[in-house]
Design an enzyme around this catalytic site. Structure first.
Site, PDB file in Angstrom:
ATOM      1  N   HIS A  17       0.841  -1.207   0.000  1.00  0.00           N
ATOM      2  CA  HIS A  17       0.000   0.000   0.000  1.00  0.00           C
ATOM      3  C   HIS A  17       0.877   1.258   0.000  1.00  0.00           C
ATOM      4  CE1 HIS A  17      -3.098  -2.626   2.313  1.00  0.00           C
ATOM      5  NE2 HIS A  17      -3.534  -2.506   1.084  1.00  0.00           N
ATOM      6  N   LYS A  41     -20.951  -3.705  10.468  1.00  0.00           N
ATOM      7  CA  LYS A  41     -20.188  -4.857  10.986  1.00  0.00           C
ATOM      8  C   LYS A  41     -18.700  -4.538  11.084  1.00  0.00           C
ATOM      9  CE  LYS A  41     -19.883  -7.237   6.565  1.00  0.00           C
ATOM     10  NZ  LYS A  41     -20.203  -8.369   5.765  1.00  0.00           N
ATOM     11  N   ARG A  96      -0.996  -6.433  -8.445  1.00  0.00           N
ATOM     12  CA  ARG A  96       0.142  -7.299  -8.141  1.00  0.00           C
ATOM     13  C   ARG A  96       0.306  -8.392  -9.189  1.00  0.00           C
ATOM     14  NH1 ARG A  96      -2.205  -8.382  -2.252  1.00  0.00           N
ATOM     15  NH2 ARG A  96      -3.956  -8.568  -3.688  1.00  0.00           N
ATOM     16  N   SER A 133      -2.779  -8.054   2.766  1.00  0.00           N
ATOM     17  CA  SER A 133      -3.267  -7.860   4.134  1.00  0.00           C
ATOM     18  C   SER A 133      -3.737  -9.186   4.726  1.00  0.00           C
ATOM     19  CB  SER A 133      -4.425  -6.856   4.156  1.00  0.00           C
ATOM     20  OG  SER A 133      -3.965  -5.560   3.857  1.00  0.00           O
TER      21      SER A 133
HETATM   22  O1  PNS Z   1      -8.099  -3.689   0.436  1.00  0.00           O
HETATM   23  P1  PNS Z   1      -9.163  -4.433  -0.317  1.00  0.00           P
HETATM   24  O2  PNS Z   1      -9.933  -5.322   0.592  1.00  0.00           O
HETATM   25  O3  PNS Z   1      -8.630  -5.131  -1.534  1.00  0.00           O
HETATM   26  O4  PNS Z   1     -10.173  -3.291  -0.848  1.00  0.00           O
HETATM   27  C1  PNS Z   1     -11.245  -3.618  -1.692  1.00  0.00           C
HETATM   28  C2  PNS Z   1     -12.173  -2.421  -1.794  1.00  0.00           C
HETATM   29  C3  PNS Z   1     -12.685  -2.040  -0.408  1.00  0.00           C
HETATM   30  C4  PNS Z   1     -11.436  -1.252  -2.395  1.00  0.00           C
HETATM   31  C5  PNS Z   1     -13.327  -2.843  -2.727  1.00  0.00           C
HETATM   32  O5  PNS Z   1     -13.931  -4.000  -2.253  1.00  0.00           O
HETATM   33  C6  PNS Z   1     -14.368  -1.763  -2.885  1.00  0.00           C
HETATM   34  O6  PNS Z   1     -14.209  -0.878  -3.693  1.00  0.00           O
HETATM   35  N1  PNS Z   1     -15.414  -1.843  -2.033  1.00  0.00           N
HETATM   36  C7  PNS Z   1     -16.452  -0.824  -1.958  1.00  0.00           C
HETATM   37  C8  PNS Z   1     -17.787  -1.330  -2.415  1.00  0.00           C
HETATM   38  C9  PNS Z   1     -18.030  -0.938  -3.841  1.00  0.00           C
HETATM   39  O7  PNS Z   1     -17.749   0.164  -4.283  1.00  0.00           O
HETATM   40  N2  PNS Z   1     -18.578  -1.902  -4.573  1.00  0.00           N
HETATM   41  C10 PNS Z   1     -18.835  -1.759  -5.962  1.00  0.00           C
HETATM   42  C11 PNS Z   1     -17.602  -2.162  -6.738  1.00  0.00           C
HETATM   43  S1  PNS Z   1     -18.026  -2.527  -8.342  1.00  0.00           S
END
Ligand code: PNS
Length: 163
Positions: A17, A41, A96, A133
């Protein structure tokens, strides 16, 4: 210069990150680090407040070659709503491997289709493709040492949490 949204769970922040934050700042200007969460949650290791503090601490301690301009905010819900709330020009995601690409491409297309928010991908720096993570959490939970994958303050916080 652009203002960009870098969304994620950041549970916890890891060196991959930090690499993307530094690249995005150098290429685009201002990076809004967006901790996306579901307020109903708390399933993670760290609370949103703890993640925020850990990001601030890690970036304050980081030895960047040039100053990195960033903000850290938490947002409930969708990345596109976070981008709009933050006044971001586009979303930045780190890649990645091809697995990341498959997932991110689907999200990028959806985010553009539903809200007109574009996404730019940045490749991770060499050597960081296996950092995640989830692996950091698993290693820490089972008593291993994830310190090569996280900033020093995150390693300390994980040690305190799981020792
Ligand atoms: O660190 P991560 O867990 O890879 O992050 C993923 C994250 C939170 C960036 C992704 O899941 C996300 O954008 N979630 C928000 C929900 C959202 O916008 N959903 C529609 C996507 S098409």
């Amino acid at each position: 210069m652009a203002r960009v949204l870098y969304p994620g769970s950041f549970d916890p922040l890891h060196v991959g990150h930090v690499d993307i934050i530094e690249q995005a700042s150098r290429l685009f200007g201002e990076v809004v680090i967006a901790i996306l969460h579901n307020p109903e949650k708390h399933g993670g290791v760290f609370t949103v407040e703890q993640r925020t503090q850990l990001i601030h601490g890690a970036l304050a301690d980081a030895a960047f070659a040039r100053p990195v301009k960033y903000e850290v905010h938490a947002y409930p819900g969708l990345a596109v709503d976070a981008a709009k709330a933050a006044g971001a020009d586009f979303i930045v995601k780190g890649l990645r491997n091809s697995g990341d690409f498959e997932i991110e491409q689907q999200m990028a297309h959806t985010n553009f289709a539903v809200a007109g928010v574009p996404t730019v991908y940045l490749p991770c720096s060499p050597g960081l493709a296996s950092v995640s993570s989830r692996f950091v959490r698993e290693i820490a939970q089972y008593g291993g040492d994830p310190s090569s994958m996280v900033p020093a303050n995150v390693a300390m916080a994980l040690k305190e949490m799981f020792s």
